[in-house]
Scaffold this motif. Sequence first.
Motif, PDB file in Angstrom:
ATOM      1  N   LYS A  42       0.834  -1.194   0.000  1.00 27.48           N
ATOM      2  CA  LYS A  42       0.000   0.000   0.000  1.00 27.48           C
ATOM      3  C   LYS A  42       0.875   1.253   0.000  1.00 27.48           C
ATOM      4  O   LYS A  42       0.604   2.213  -0.729  1.00 27.48           O
ATOM      5  CB  LYS A  42      -0.909  -0.014   1.235  1.00 27.48           C
ATOM      6  N   ALA A  43       1.935   1.244   0.794  1.00 31.95           N
ATOM      7  CA  ALA A  43       2.855   2.379   0.844  1.00 31.95           C
ATOM      8  C   ALA A  43       3.553   2.566  -0.502  1.00 31.95           C
ATOM      9  O   ALA A  43       3.734   3.700  -0.969  1.00 31.95           O
ATOM     10  CB  ALA A  43       3.874   2.169   1.947  1.00 31.95           C
ATOM     11  N   GLN A  44       3.938   1.474  -1.128  1.00 29.48           N
ATOM     12  CA  GLN A  44       4.590   1.560  -2.437  1.00 29.48           C
ATOM     13  C   GLN A  44       3.632   2.135  -3.482  1.00 29.48           C
ATOM     14  O   GLN A  44       4.011   2.976  -4.288  1.00 29.48           O
ATOM     15  CB  GLN A  44       5.065   0.183  -2.897  1.00 29.48           C
ATOM     16  N   ALA A  45       2.388   1.681  -3.465  1.00 27.03           N
ATOM     17  CA  ALA A  45       1.401   2.172  -4.431  1.00 27.03           C
ATOM     18  C   ALA A  45       1.143   3.655  -4.215  1.00 27.03           C
ATOM     19  O   ALA A  45       1.034   4.421  -5.176  1.00 27.03           O
ATOM     20  CB  ALA A  45       0.100   1.381  -4.287  1.00 27.03           C
ATOM     21  N   LYS A  46       1.077   4.062  -2.958  1.00 27.51           N
ATOM     22  CA  LYS A  46       0.862   5.475  -2.660  1.00 27.51           C
ATOM     23  C   LYS A  46       2.036   6.315  -3.153  1.00 27.51           C
ATOM     24  O   LYS A  46       1.850   7.377  -3.750  1.00 27.51           O
ATOM     25  CB  LYS A  46       0.677   5.664  -1.152  1.00 27.51           C
ATOM     26  N   ALA A  47       3.262   5.830  -2.937  1.00 33.05           N
ATOM     27  CA  ALA A  47       4.455   6.555  -3.384  1.00 33.05           C
ATOM     28  C   ALA A  47       4.474   6.663  -4.910  1.00 33.05           C
ATOM     29  O   ALA A  47       4.794   7.718  -5.452  1.00 33.05           O
ATOM     30  CB  ALA A  47       5.714   5.860  -2.884  1.00 33.05           C
ATOM     31  N   ARG A  48       4.124   5.575  -5.592  1.00 33.70           N
ATOM     32  CA  ARG A  48       4.089   5.608  -7.055  1.00 33.70           C
ATOM     33  C   ARG A  48       3.043   6.601  -7.549  1.00 33.70           C
ATOM     34  O   ARG A  48       3.264   7.336  -8.505  1.00 33.70           O
ATOM     35  CB  ARG A  48       3.783   4.226  -7.607  1.00 33.70           C
ATOM     36  N   SER A  49       1.886   6.618  -6.896  1.00 34.41           N
ATOM     37  CA  SER A  49       0.815   7.519  -7.284  1.00 34.41           C
ATOM     38  C   SER A  49       1.242   8.974  -7.085  1.00 34.41           C
ATOM     39  O   SER A  49       0.981   9.824  -7.934  1.00 34.41           O
ATOM     40  CB  SER A  49      -0.431   7.224  -6.452  1.00 34.41           C
ATOM     41  N   GLU A  50       1.919   9.242  -5.978  1.00 31.23           N
ATOM     42  CA  GLU A  50       2.386  10.602  -5.717  1.00 31.23           C
ATOM     43  C   GLU A  50       3.442  11.026  -6.736  1.00 31.23           C
ATOM     44  O   GLU A  50       3.441  12.164  -7.189  1.00 31.23           O
ATOM     45  CB  GLU A  50       2.937  10.706  -4.298  1.00 31.23           C
ATOM     46  N   GLN A  51       4.329  10.103  -7.099  1.00 27.17           N
ATOM     47  CA  GLN A  51       5.349  10.418  -8.102  1.00 27.17           C
ATOM     48  C   GLN A  51       4.693  10.698  -9.450  1.00 27.17           C
ATOM     49  O   GLN A  51       5.071  11.624 -10.156  1.00 27.17           O
ATOM     50  CB  GLN A  51       6.335   9.259  -8.254  1.00 27.17           C
ATOM     51  N   LYS A  52       3.704   9.900  -9.792  1.00 26.66           N
ATOM     52  CA  LYS A  52       3.008  10.071 -11.063  1.00 26.66           C
ATOM     53  C   LYS A  52       2.291  11.420 -11.093  1.00 26.66           C
ATOM     54  O   LYS A  52       2.330  12.139 -12.090  1.00 26.66           O
ATOM     55  CB  LYS A  52       2.005   8.927 -11.244  1.00 26.66           C
ATOM     56  N   ASP A  53       1.627  11.759  -9.972  1.00 23.35           N
ATOM     57  CA  ASP A  53       0.933  13.048  -9.897  1.00 23.35           C
ATOM     58  C   ASP A  53       1.909  14.207  -9.973  1.00 23.35           C
ATOM     59  O   ASP A  53       1.641  15.204 -10.651  1.00 23.35           O
ATOM     60  CB  ASP A  53       0.127  13.135  -8.589  1.00 23.35           C
ATOM     61  N   ALA A  54       3.043  14.092  -9.309  1.00 25.29           N
ATOM     62  CA  ALA A  54       4.043  15.155  -9.333  1.00 25.29           C
ATOM     63  C   ALA A  54       4.613  15.321 -10.738  1.00 25.29           C
ATOM     64  O   ALA A  54       4.819  16.442 -11.210  1.00 25.29           O
ATOM     65  CB  ALA A  54       5.152  14.841  -8.348  1.00 25.29           C
ATOM     66  N   ALA A  55       4.848  14.218 -11.422  1.00 23.92           N
ATOM     67  CA  ALA A  55       5.397  14.261 -12.781  1.00 23.92           C
ATOM     68  C   ALA A  55       4.386  14.905 -13.735  1.00 23.92           C
ATOM     69  O   ALA A  55       4.755  15.730 -14.580  1.00 23.92           O
ATOM     70  CB  ALA A  55       5.765  12.876 -13.266  1.00 23.92           C
ATOM     71  N   SER A  56       3.133  14.584 -13.599  1.00 24.16           N
ATOM     72  CA  SER A  56       2.127  15.177 -14.492  1.00 24.16           C
ATOM     73  C   SER A  56       1.903  16.647 -14.122  1.00 24.16           C
ATOM     74  O   SER A  56       1.627  17.461 -14.996  1.00 24.16           O
ATOM     75  CB  SER A  56       0.811  14.401 -14.418  1.00 24.16           C
ATOM     76  N   GLY A  57       2.052  17.012 -12.870  1.00 28.51           N
ATOM     77  CA  GLY A  57       1.909  18.397 -12.455  1.00 28.51           C
ATOM     78  C   GLY A  57       3.045  19.245 -12.963  1.00 28.51           C
ATOM     79  O   GLY A  57       2.850  20.393 -13.366  1.00 28.51           O
ATOM     80  N   ASP A  58       4.259  18.699 -12.994  1.00 27.50           N
ATOM     81  CA  ASP A  58       5.415  19.428 -13.516  1.00 27.50           C
ATOM     82  C   ASP A  58       5.284  19.674 -15.024  1.00 27.50           C
ATOM     83  O   ASP A  58       5.665  20.712 -15.539  1.00 27.50           O
ATOM     84  CB  ASP A  58       6.709  18.659 -13.239  1.00 27.50           C
ATOM     85  N   ALA A  59       4.723  18.723 -15.726  1.00 25.93           N
ATOM     86  CA  ALA A  59       4.610  18.836 -17.178  1.00 25.93           C
ATOM     87  C   ALA A  59       3.581  19.902 -17.556  1.00 25.93           C
ATOM     88  O   ALA A  59       3.712  20.568 -18.586  1.00 25.93           O
ATOM     89  CB  ALA A  59       4.193  17.489 -17.773  1.00 25.93           C
ATOM     90  N   GLU A  60       2.559  20.069 -16.710  1.00 24.33           N
ATOM     91  CA  GLU A  60       1.524  21.043 -17.005  1.00 24.33           C
ATOM     92  C   GLU A  60       2.010  22.480 -16.765  1.00 24.33           C
ATOM     93  O   GLU A  60       1.592  23.378 -17.446  1.00 24.33           O
ATOM     94  CB  GLU A  60       0.284  20.765 -16.155  1.00 24.33           C
ATOM     95  N   GLY A  61       2.863  22.664 -15.733  1.00 25.71           N
ATOM     96  CA  GLY A  61       3.257  24.004 -15.332  1.00 25.71           C
ATOM     97  C   GLY A  61       4.337  24.562 -16.160  1.00 25.71           C
ATOM     98  O   GLY A  61       4.493  25.297 -17.007  1.00 25.71           O
TER      99      GLY A  61
END
Length: 51
Positions: free
Chosen positions: A32-51
């Motif tokens: 669960k912790a690994q999935a959460k970390a992956r999800s946060e990394q994915k969200d951060a990566a998509s947020g960086d690409a938008e800005g």
Amino acid sequence: MAEKKKPSGNRSEASREDRLKAALKANMARRKAQAKARSEQKDAASGDAEG
């Protein structure tokens, strides 16, 4: 040939079950912790690409 069983059969089976339950619980928490970390990394990566 018949299977050899330890004289304390029920107690050892119960302790084995308890160990397995604890290992499963730890494994699920780790996944669960690994999935959460992956999800946060994915969200951060998509947020960086938008800005």
